[in-house]
Design a protein around this motif. Structure first.
Motif, PDB file in Angstrom:
ATOM      1  N   ALA A 150       4.151  28.913   8.873  1.00  0.00           N
ATOM      2  CA  ALA A 150       4.613  30.095   9.597  1.00  0.00           C
ATOM      3  C   ALA A 150       5.609  29.748  10.692  1.00  0.00           C
ATOM      4  O   ALA A 150       6.335  30.625  11.165  1.00  0.00           O
ATOM      5  N   SER A 151       5.637  28.475  11.106  1.00  0.00           N
ATOM      6  CA  SER A 151       6.573  28.081  12.157  1.00  0.00           C
ATOM      7  C   SER A 151       6.885  26.599  12.031  1.00  0.00           C
ATOM      8  O   SER A 151       6.131  25.848  11.405  1.00  0.00           O
ATOM      9  N   LEU A 152       7.978  26.192  12.626  1.00  0.00           N
ATOM     10  CA  LEU A 152       8.362  24.790  12.680  1.00  0.00           C
ATOM     11  C   LEU A 152       8.534  24.390  14.133  1.00  0.00           C
ATOM     12  O   LEU A 152       9.073  25.165  14.941  1.00  0.00           O
ATOM     13  N   GLY A 153       8.084  23.186  14.444  1.00  0.00           N
ATOM     14  CA  GLY A 153       8.172  22.727  15.820  1.00  0.00           C
ATOM     15  C   GLY A 153       8.675  21.313  15.915  1.00  0.00           C
ATOM     16  O   GLY A 153       8.888  20.628  14.909  1.00  0.00           O
ATOM     17  N   ARG A 195       8.452  24.958  19.929  1.00  0.00           N
ATOM     18  CA  ARG A 195       8.555  25.705  18.676  1.00  0.00           C
ATOM     19  C   ARG A 195      10.023  26.051  18.465  1.00  0.00           C
ATOM     20  O   ARG A 195      10.688  26.561  19.365  1.00  0.00           O
ATOM     21  N   VAL A 196      10.505  25.777  17.248  1.00  0.00           N
ATOM     22  CA  VAL A 196      11.933  25.934  16.962  1.00  0.00           C
ATOM     23  C   VAL A 196      12.206  27.154  16.087  1.00  0.00           C
ATOM     24  O   VAL A 196      13.185  27.879  16.293  1.00  0.00           O
ATOM     25  N   LEU A 206      13.957  34.737  20.033  1.00  0.00           N
ATOM     26  CA  LEU A 206      15.120  34.070  19.458  1.00  0.00           C
ATOM     27  C   LEU A 206      14.734  33.075  18.362  1.00  0.00           C
ATOM     28  O   LEU A 206      15.597  32.635  17.600  1.00  0.00           O
ATOM     29  N   GLN A 207      13.468  32.713  18.282  1.00  0.00           N
ATOM     30  CA  GLN A 207      13.034  31.787  17.233  1.00  0.00           C
ATOM     31  C   GLN A 207      13.175  32.398  15.836  1.00  0.00           C
ATOM     32  O   GLN A 207      13.095  31.687  14.837  1.00  0.00           O
ATOM     33  N   ALA A 208      13.397  33.714  15.777  1.00  0.00           N
ATOM     34  CA  ALA A 208      13.668  34.361  14.488  1.00  0.00           C
ATOM     35  C   ALA A 208      15.032  33.956  13.936  1.00  0.00           C
ATOM     36  O   ALA A 208      15.239  34.000  12.713  1.00  0.00           O
ATOM     37  N   LEU A 253      15.999  27.151  25.398  1.00  0.00           N
ATOM     38  CA  LEU A 253      16.193  28.603  25.391  1.00  0.00           C
ATOM     39  C   LEU A 253      15.227  29.275  24.414  1.00  0.00           C
ATOM     40  O   LEU A 253      14.688  30.353  24.706  1.00  0.00           O
ATOM     41  N   LEU A 254      14.972  28.642  23.272  1.00  0.00           N
ATOM     42  CA  LEU A 254      14.035  29.205  22.297  1.00  0.00           C
ATOM     43  C   LEU A 254      12.623  29.302  22.860  1.00  0.00           C
ATOM     44  O   LEU A 254      11.857  30.191  22.471  1.00  0.00           O
TER      45      LEU A 254
END
Length: 404
Positions: free
Chosen positions: A76-79, A88-89, A379-381, A372-373
């Motif tokens: 669901a996410s990449l970090g 988290r990116v 903004l991570q979208a 910033l993310l």
């Protein structure tokens, strides 16, 4: 119903591009033969990241639920962990559609699924242990293929989908542009306990970059190294390798000892290149045979499948009508060129400015964009959208649809 009197489309290579193209052509009624030189699809350390763009294609085909019934893990996410601090990116849960995640599915499971659904089609044939070694040159166009067993097969069109070391591409004399890749990757596995959340991330510290892909009960790991450095690293010994990896990627420490010797570590020589022309009369190259991608972002399998969809969208109608497909072959490259060039440019920038910086800097700090993310999570979208849907996303069209 396929016309059994028509010459088939022959696809060389049973990877993601070849299998998907074979399925799509046969689904439309084009007689299609996929030639795969191996006896099965079981090869480790292949691209396993099935992105939302690819999952969306299977949704359009009515096959998404069946695909996701195969063994997979959801990311669901990449970090990234940079100098010990976690960031988290990309947040895929913010994406629209039925699949706001990346499916981590072993490539052999993915290919077995495509093969299973394709075999139900009367127009589809899959020939395993069939190695194409050359082309039949007709008067004005490629007329078919020669196999290692001495057999020759005529074709209405030959599609080279036999990977980054394509023998068919070489036989056709298609011009290759090497963009240069300054990195290689050492792949290995480290076992882990299952966790409720997927913990795929990159570790950057002490001049090292280690990527850990959470596959449920193990991490599939990549140690990014300078091009050509593998021999030097091996010469330092497996104990030094384990120590360097565990020092940077702390989550691997409890089980790093399972890397017993160098047989547990595989080298991927990274390539970044592309054909400047994807076709000759009677022949088209797609996927890695047309453009080898860096493992950065795990986009290779998804770009290959987008190529297959574009080729089927453009070429199915003339093939069904027994018309010469050659005048349309250039449209496949024209359709896909912007996406390939853009993504390769981004990968080259990451090679230089992210990976290169990480390897030079013993105490790296997070770039301003990454900070910033964290400050504005919405903004991570954006990186999730770019990774998940890519550039110029393809959709499956009916055979008689006109490409705009």
């Amino acid at each position: 119903m396929a016309d059994q009197t028509a010459l088939p489309v022959i696809i060389i290579g049973g990877g993601p591009a070849g299998m998907m193209a074979g399925f799509l052509f046969a689904r439309a009624g084009v007689r299609t033969i996929v030639m795969e030189k191996h006896a099965d699809f079981l090869r480790d350390f292949r691209g396993d990241t099935v992105h939302p763009s690819t999952l969306g294609i299977f949704d359009e085909l009515g096959l998404l639920d069946a695909l996701l019934a195969r063994k997979h893990d959801k990311v669901a996410s990449l970090g990234a962990v940079i100098s010990g601090r976690e960031y988290r990116v990309a947040d895929f849960s913010r994406l629209p559609g039925p699949t706001p995640f990346v499916a981590m599915m072993p490539q052999w499971h993915f290919l077995d699924f495509v093969a299973d659904v394709a075999r139900r089609l009367p127009a589809f044939t899959l020939r395993m242990e069939s190695e194409a070694i050359g082309l039949i040159e007709g008067g004005t166009r490629i007329a078919g293929v020669r196999l290692a067993n001495g057999e020759t097969l005529e074709a209405s069109l030959v599609i080279a989908a036999d990977g980054r070391s394509s023998r068919i591409r070489e036989a056709a004399g298609l011009p290759l542009q090497d963009l240069g890749a300054p990195i290689d990757v050492l792949w290995f596995r480290v076992p882990k306990p299952r966790t409720p959340d997927n913990r795929t991330q990159a570790y950057i510290d002490r001049g090292e970059m280690i990527v850990t892909i959470d596959r449920g009960d193990y991490f599939q790991c990549a140690r990014v190294i300078e091009k050509g450095a593998a021999d030097r690293i091996r010469a330092a010994g497996i104990e030094r390798f384990r120590k360097d990896v565990a020092t940077t990627a702390t989550s691997l420490r409890p089980h790093i000892g399972t890397i017993a010797d160098w047989s547990d570590v595989k080298l991927l020589a990274v390539s970044l290149d592309r054909l400047t022309c994807w076709h000759r009369p009677g022949l088209l190259a797609i996927g890695d045979a047309a453009h080898a991608m860096s493992p950065v972002g795990g986009v290779g399998i998804n770009l290959a499948i987008q190529d297959a969809v574009a080729a089927a969208n453009i070429l199915t109608a003339p093939l069904l009508a027994h018309h010469d497909p050659d005048p349309l072959l250039h449209q496949v490259r024209a359709r896909r060129m912007f996406a390939v060039h853009t993504i390769q440019a981004v990968q080259r920038s990451i090679h230089r400015n992210v990976i290169g910086s990480a390897m030079r800097n013993k105490a790296p700090f997070a770039p301003a964009a990454v900070r910033l993310l964290q400050a504005v999570p919405a903004l991570q979208a954006i990186p999730a959208w770019l990774l998940g849907f890519g550039i110029r996303r393809e959709h499956v069209l009916p055979p008689d649809a006109k490409r705009q």
